[in-house]
Design a protein around this motif. Structure first.
Motif, PDB file in Angstrom:
ATOM      1  N   ASN A  66      33.979  34.792  23.180  1.00  0.00           N
ATOM      2  CA  ASN A  66      33.192  35.357  24.277  1.00  0.00           C
ATOM      3  C   ASN A  66      33.998  36.315  25.134  1.00  0.00           C
ATOM      4  N   THR A  67      35.197  36.649  24.688  1.00  0.00           N
ATOM      5  CA  THR A  67      36.018  37.604  25.446  1.00  0.00           C
ATOM      6  C   THR A  67      35.801  38.994  24.875  1.00  0.00           C
ATOM      7  N   TYR A  68      35.381  39.889  25.739  1.00  0.00           N
ATOM      8  CA  TYR A  68      35.022  41.231  25.271  1.00  0.00           C
ATOM      9  C   TYR A  68      36.226  41.969  24.709  1.00  0.00           C
ATOM     10  N   ILE A 124      30.731  36.040  39.759  1.00  0.00           N
ATOM     11  CA  ILE A 124      31.483  35.185  40.690  1.00  0.00           C
ATOM     12  C   ILE A 124      32.872  34.923  40.115  1.00  0.00           C
ATOM     13  N   GLY A 125      33.901  35.116  40.941  1.00  0.00           N
ATOM     14  CA  GLY A 125      35.269  34.811  40.528  1.00  0.00           C
ATOM     15  C   GLY A 125      36.203  35.979  40.776  1.00  0.00           C
ATOM     16  N   GLY A 126      37.491  35.671  40.786  1.00  0.00           N
ATOM     17  CA  GLY A 126      38.477  36.737  41.037  1.00  0.00           C
ATOM     18  C   GLY A 126      39.618  36.703  40.042  1.00  0.00           C
ATOM     19  N   GLY A 127      39.449  35.915  38.959  1.00  0.00           N
ATOM     20  CA  GLY A 127      40.484  35.818  37.930  1.00  0.00           C
ATOM     21  C   GLY A 127      40.246  36.835  36.822  1.00  0.00           C
ATOM     22  N   ASP A 128      41.043  36.742  35.766  1.00  0.00           N
ATOM     23  CA  ASP A 128      40.935  37.691  34.648  1.00  0.00           C
ATOM     24  C   ASP A 128      39.536  37.718  34.047  1.00  0.00           C
ATOM     25  N   VAL A 129      38.962  36.527  33.872  1.00  0.00           N
ATOM     26  CA  VAL A 129      37.654  36.465  33.210  1.00  0.00           C
ATOM     27  C   VAL A 129      36.588  37.181  34.027  1.00  0.00           C
ATOM     28  N   ALA A 130      36.505  36.870  35.319  1.00  0.00           N
ATOM     29  CA  ALA A 130      35.476  37.477  36.163  1.00  0.00           C
ATOM     30  C   ALA A 130      35.664  38.994  36.246  1.00  0.00           C
ATOM     31  N   VAL A 131      36.891  39.431  36.404  1.00  0.00           N
ATOM     32  CA  VAL A 131      37.132  40.873  36.547  1.00  0.00           C
ATOM     33  C   VAL A 131      36.851  41.587  35.219  1.00  0.00           C
ATOM     34  N   GLU A 132      37.270  40.968  34.111  1.00  0.00           N
ATOM     35  CA  GLU A 132      36.934  41.558  32.791  1.00  0.00           C
ATOM     36  C   GLU A 132      35.424  41.622  32.608  1.00  0.00           C
ATOM     37  N   ASP A 133      34.745  40.546  33.008  1.00  0.00           N
ATOM     38  CA  ASP A 133      33.282  40.518  32.875  1.00  0.00           C
ATOM     39  C   ASP A 133      32.644  41.623  33.719  1.00  0.00           C
ATOM     40  N   VAL A 171      34.246  37.430  45.376  1.00  0.00           N
ATOM     41  CA  VAL A 171      35.556  36.771  45.315  1.00  0.00           C
ATOM     42  C   VAL A 171      35.677  35.851  46.540  1.00  0.00           C
ATOM     43  N   ARG A 172      36.044  34.595  46.320  1.00  0.00           N
ATOM     44  CA  ARG A 172      36.018  33.681  47.475  1.00  0.00           C
ATOM     45  C   ARG A 172      37.218  33.851  48.410  1.00  0.00           C
ATOM     46  N   LYS A 173      38.348  34.330  47.886  1.00  0.00           N
ATOM     47  CA  LYS A 173      39.503  34.569  48.758  1.00  0.00           C
ATOM     48  C   LYS A 173      39.497  36.019  49.230  1.00  0.00           C
ATOM     49  N   GLY A 210      32.259  33.220  36.448  1.00  0.00           N
ATOM     50  CA  GLY A 210      33.515  33.351  35.682  1.00  0.00           C
ATOM     51  C   GLY A 210      34.671  32.771  36.464  1.00  0.00           C
ATOM     52  N   ILE A 211      34.601  31.470  36.716  1.00  0.00           N
ATOM     53  CA  ILE A 211      35.558  30.866  37.662  1.00  0.00           C
ATOM     54  C   ILE A 211      36.516  29.874  37.008  1.00  0.00           C
ATOM     55  N   GLY A 212      36.714  30.006  35.718  1.00  0.00           N
ATOM     56  CA  GLY A 212      37.667  29.113  35.056  1.00  0.00           C
ATOM     57  C   GLY A 212      36.956  28.133  34.137  1.00  0.00           C
ATOM     58  N   GLN A 225      51.864  26.494  32.315  1.00  0.00           N
ATOM     59  CA  GLN A 225      51.811  27.559  33.311  1.00  0.00           C
ATOM     60  C   GLN A 225      50.727  28.594  33.036  1.00  0.00           C
ATOM     61  N   LEU A 226      50.581  28.970  31.782  1.00  0.00           N
ATOM     62  CA  LEU A 226      49.733  30.125  31.454  1.00  0.00           C
ATOM     63  C   LEU A 226      48.814  29.804  30.281  1.00  0.00           C
ATOM     64  N   ARG A 227      47.507  29.947  30.496  1.00  0.00           N
ATOM     65  CA  ARG A 227      46.559  29.657  29.418  1.00  0.00           C
ATOM     66  C   ARG A 227      45.982  30.951  28.875  1.00  0.00           C
ATOM     67  N   GLN A 228      46.574  31.463  27.825  1.00  0.00           N
ATOM     68  CA  GLN A 228      46.078  32.670  27.187  1.00  0.00           C
ATOM     69  C   GLN A 228      46.133  32.468  25.680  1.00  0.00           C
ATOM     70  N   VAL A 229      45.562  33.424  24.948  1.00  0.00           N
ATOM     71  CA  VAL A 229      45.515  33.292  23.494  1.00  0.00           C
ATOM     72  C   VAL A 229      46.928  33.123  22.939  1.00  0.00           C
ATOM     73  N   ILE A 230      47.837  33.931  23.472  1.00  0.00           N
ATOM     74  CA  ILE A 230      49.186  33.935  22.904  1.00  0.00           C
ATOM     75  C   ILE A 230      49.909  32.608  23.151  1.00  0.00           C
TER      76      ILE A 230
HETATM   77  P1  NDP Z   1      41.368  31.519  36.772  1.00  0.00           P
HETATM   78  O1  NDP Z   1      41.627  30.094  37.037  1.00  0.00           O
HETATM   79  O2  NDP Z   1      42.517  32.420  36.486  1.00  0.00           O
HETATM   80  O3  NDP Z   1      40.597  32.174  38.008  1.00  0.00           O
HETATM   81  C1  NDP Z   1      39.470  31.550  38.523  1.00  0.00           C
HETATM   82  C2  NDP Z   1      38.911  32.411  39.629  1.00  0.00           C
HETATM   83  O4  NDP Z   1      37.679  31.850  40.037  1.00  0.00           O
HETATM   84  C3  NDP Z   1      39.801  32.488  40.849  1.00  0.00           C
HETATM   85  O5  NDP Z   1      39.665  33.748  41.447  1.00  0.00           O
HETATM   86  C4  NDP Z   1      39.225  31.390  41.721  1.00  0.00           C
HETATM   87  O6  NDP Z   1      39.383  31.635  43.098  1.00  0.00           O
HETATM   88  C5  NDP Z   1      37.757  31.521  41.419  1.00  0.00           C
HETATM   89  N1  NDP Z   1      37.021  30.296  41.664  1.00  0.00           N
HETATM   90  C6  NDP Z   1      37.291  29.053  41.212  1.00  0.00           C
HETATM   91  N2  NDP Z   1      36.349  28.186  41.606  1.00  0.00           N
HETATM   92  C7  NDP Z   1      35.471  28.896  42.325  1.00  0.00           C
HETATM   93  C8  NDP Z   1      34.253  28.570  42.986  1.00  0.00           C
HETATM   94  N3  NDP Z   1      33.762  27.334  42.984  1.00  0.00           N
HETATM   95  N4  NDP Z   1      33.595  29.547  43.613  1.00  0.00           N
HETATM   96  C9  NDP Z   1      34.069  30.804  43.622  1.00  0.00           C
HETATM   97  N5  NDP Z   1      35.193  31.192  43.014  1.00  0.00           N
HETATM   98  C10 NDP Z   1      35.891  30.237  42.360  1.00  0.00           C
HETATM   99  O7  NDP Z   1      40.294  31.491  35.582  1.00  0.00           O
HETATM  100  P2  NDP Z   1      39.827  32.595  34.541  1.00  0.00           P
HETATM  101  O8  NDP Z   1      38.656  31.974  33.863  1.00  0.00           O
HETATM  102  O9  NDP Z   1      39.656  33.904  35.143  1.00  0.00           O
HETATM  103  O10 NDP Z   1      41.013  32.649  33.499  1.00  0.00           O
HETATM  104  C11 NDP Z   1      41.431  31.457  32.820  1.00  0.00           C
HETATM  105  C12 NDP Z   1      42.700  31.739  32.056  1.00  0.00           C
HETATM  106  O11 NDP Z   1      42.391  32.579  30.938  1.00  0.00           O
HETATM  107  C13 NDP Z   1      43.733  32.474  32.901  1.00  0.00           C
HETATM  108  O12 NDP Z   1      45.020  31.993  32.585  1.00  0.00           O
HETATM  109  C14 NDP Z   1      43.586  33.890  32.445  1.00  0.00           C
HETATM  110  O13 NDP Z   1      44.769  34.644  32.607  1.00  0.00           O
HETATM  111  C15 NDP Z   1      43.253  33.683  30.980  1.00  0.00           C
HETATM  112  N6  NDP Z   1      42.580  34.852  30.399  1.00  0.00           N
HETATM  113  C16 NDP Z   1      43.283  35.544  29.486  1.00  0.00           C
HETATM  114  C17 NDP Z   1      42.766  36.634  28.896  1.00  0.00           C
HETATM  115  C18 NDP Z   1      43.583  37.307  27.878  1.00  0.00           C
HETATM  116  O14 NDP Z   1      44.562  36.741  27.401  1.00  0.00           O
HETATM  117  N7  NDP Z   1      43.263  38.526  27.550  1.00  0.00           N
HETATM  118  C19 NDP Z   1      41.419  37.130  29.222  1.00  0.00           C
HETATM  119  C20 NDP Z   1      40.766  36.337  30.203  1.00  0.00           C
HETATM  120  C21 NDP Z   1      41.341  35.240  30.752  1.00  0.00           C
HETATM  121  P3  NDP Z   1      40.765  31.311  43.873  1.00  0.00           P
HETATM  122  O15 NDP Z   1      41.716  32.401  43.494  1.00  0.00           O
HETATM  123  O16 NDP Z   1      40.313  31.315  45.260  1.00  0.00           O
HETATM  124  O17 NDP Z   1      41.206  29.948  43.399  1.00  0.00           O
END
Ligand code: NDP
Length: 306
Positions: free
Chosen positions: A43-45, A149-158, A173-175, A235-237, A279-284
């Protein structure tokens, strides 16, 4: 027959473990829950940080992994593991709906499932305005307005992905800052049809039967605001799928405790990928776990024969 190793899960971690097991001449079986595989990497574009691939779709990368595994004869069975028993014995058991497999070691590489947003009426609108997968459902929102919804890699990629065909994308983004990698942050800031709301959370959905928008709360506002959108992508994890070993091995929060050797607190039981505390959850890093887990399996089996 008693397997040397049963690998539960066929994502990047599980398939890499399968490939390493085959090359180590271990008698290995990979159990794949077909439905789970359709999540995360598929599901990753775009994946832009897997060495050797500047830009590849998650599905294509997965297809390469699967092709590699099948070409060298890794045994993959499309059955969901339902229960692990006898984990303290030399021969452990893995049950599926139709079979019970015996094995000397187990690698749990079951990945995870997307977290829910936790706002009111979310469940009522799943598949009808609420989605956890932009690559799966994004096309339904061509020329429409959506929120992510979200500010991590998944949400921003989405959000970047959706901005290519949606009329307007709101990133909530909540923060007061995003957590995504700098390269993604720079890319999203360039998208002219994306608006980012910081310190903003979703409270509820507007609409009776039809999704009409979101009730959102900005940090300093007392009253809620209405955001008129046609859909929302969460896209919040993800939550690691550790249920098969819960209460059986040592945990660290939601994750299974294991260092780079991927050994759990129970001998002969290993973990790889997103279920492991790391520490880091990615494909690699998932692939690295798969390789390390098989190395540990080999050491364990060797010790047993001494
Ligand atoms: P992350 O845990 O990295 O980020 C989650 C985001 O969602 C944060 O911004 C967090 O906010 C926010 N969040 C969490 N709970 C809530 C909530 N209840 N309401 C609103 N916002 C919320 O998760 P991702 O799914 O983005 O990524 C997961 C892992 O997969 C990461 O390690 C990422 O690097 C990896 N990834 C790797 C890729 C690749 O290898 N190409 C592609 C995509 C993802 P806050 O910051 O405030 O906690």
């Amino acid at each position: 027959m008693v397997y040397d190793v049963i690998i539960i899960g066929a994502g990047p971690a599980g398939l890499t473990a399968g490939i390493y097991a085959k090359r180590a001449c271990l008698n290995a079986l990979v159990l794949r829950d077909k439905y789970a595989v359709s999540s995360q990497i598929c599901n990753t574009y775009e994946v832009c940080n897997y060495t050797g691939f500047n830009n590849i779709s998650g599905q294509d990368l997965y297809d390469n992994f699967e092709k590699h595994a099948k070409e060298i004869g890794v045994e993959i069975v499309d059955e969901k593991a339902l229960e692990i028993t006898d984990i303290y014995l030399d021969v452990k058991k893995v049950k599926t709906k139709n079979a019970e497999y015996e094995t000397k070691t187990i690698i749990l590489a079951s990945g995870g499932t997307p977290k829910k947003g936790g706002f009111e009426r979310e469940d009522d609108f799943i598949g009808n305005g609420v989605s956890y997968c932009a690559t799966c459902d994004g096309a339904f929102f061509k020329d429409k307005e959506v929120a992510v919804i979200g500010g991590g890699d998944v949400a921003v990629e989405d959000a970047i992905f959706l901005s290519r065909f949606a009329k307007k994308v709101y990133l909530l983004v909540r923060k007061n800052e995003m957590r995504a990698t700098k390269a993604l942050q720079e890319e999203i800031l360039k998208a002219t049809n994306v608006e980012i709301f910081y310190e903003t959370v979703v409270k509820s959905i507007i609409g009776d039967d039809k999704f009409e928008g979101l009730l959102i709360k900005f940090k300093n506002d007392i009253i809620l605001s209405e955001l008129s959108v046609d859909g929302v992508f969460v896209g919040i994890g993800m939550n690691p799928d550790t249920s098969l070993l819960k209460d059986k091995v040592e945990m660290d929060g939601d994750y299974i405790k294991a260092d780079e050797t991927c050994e759990t607190s129970v001998k002969g039981i290993f973990v790889a990928g997103d279920v492991r505390k790391k520490q880091l959850r990615q494909v690699i890093t998932a692939c690295a776990d798969g390789a390390n887990a098989i190395t540990s399996v080999q050491k364990y089996l060797l010790e047993k024969t001494k």
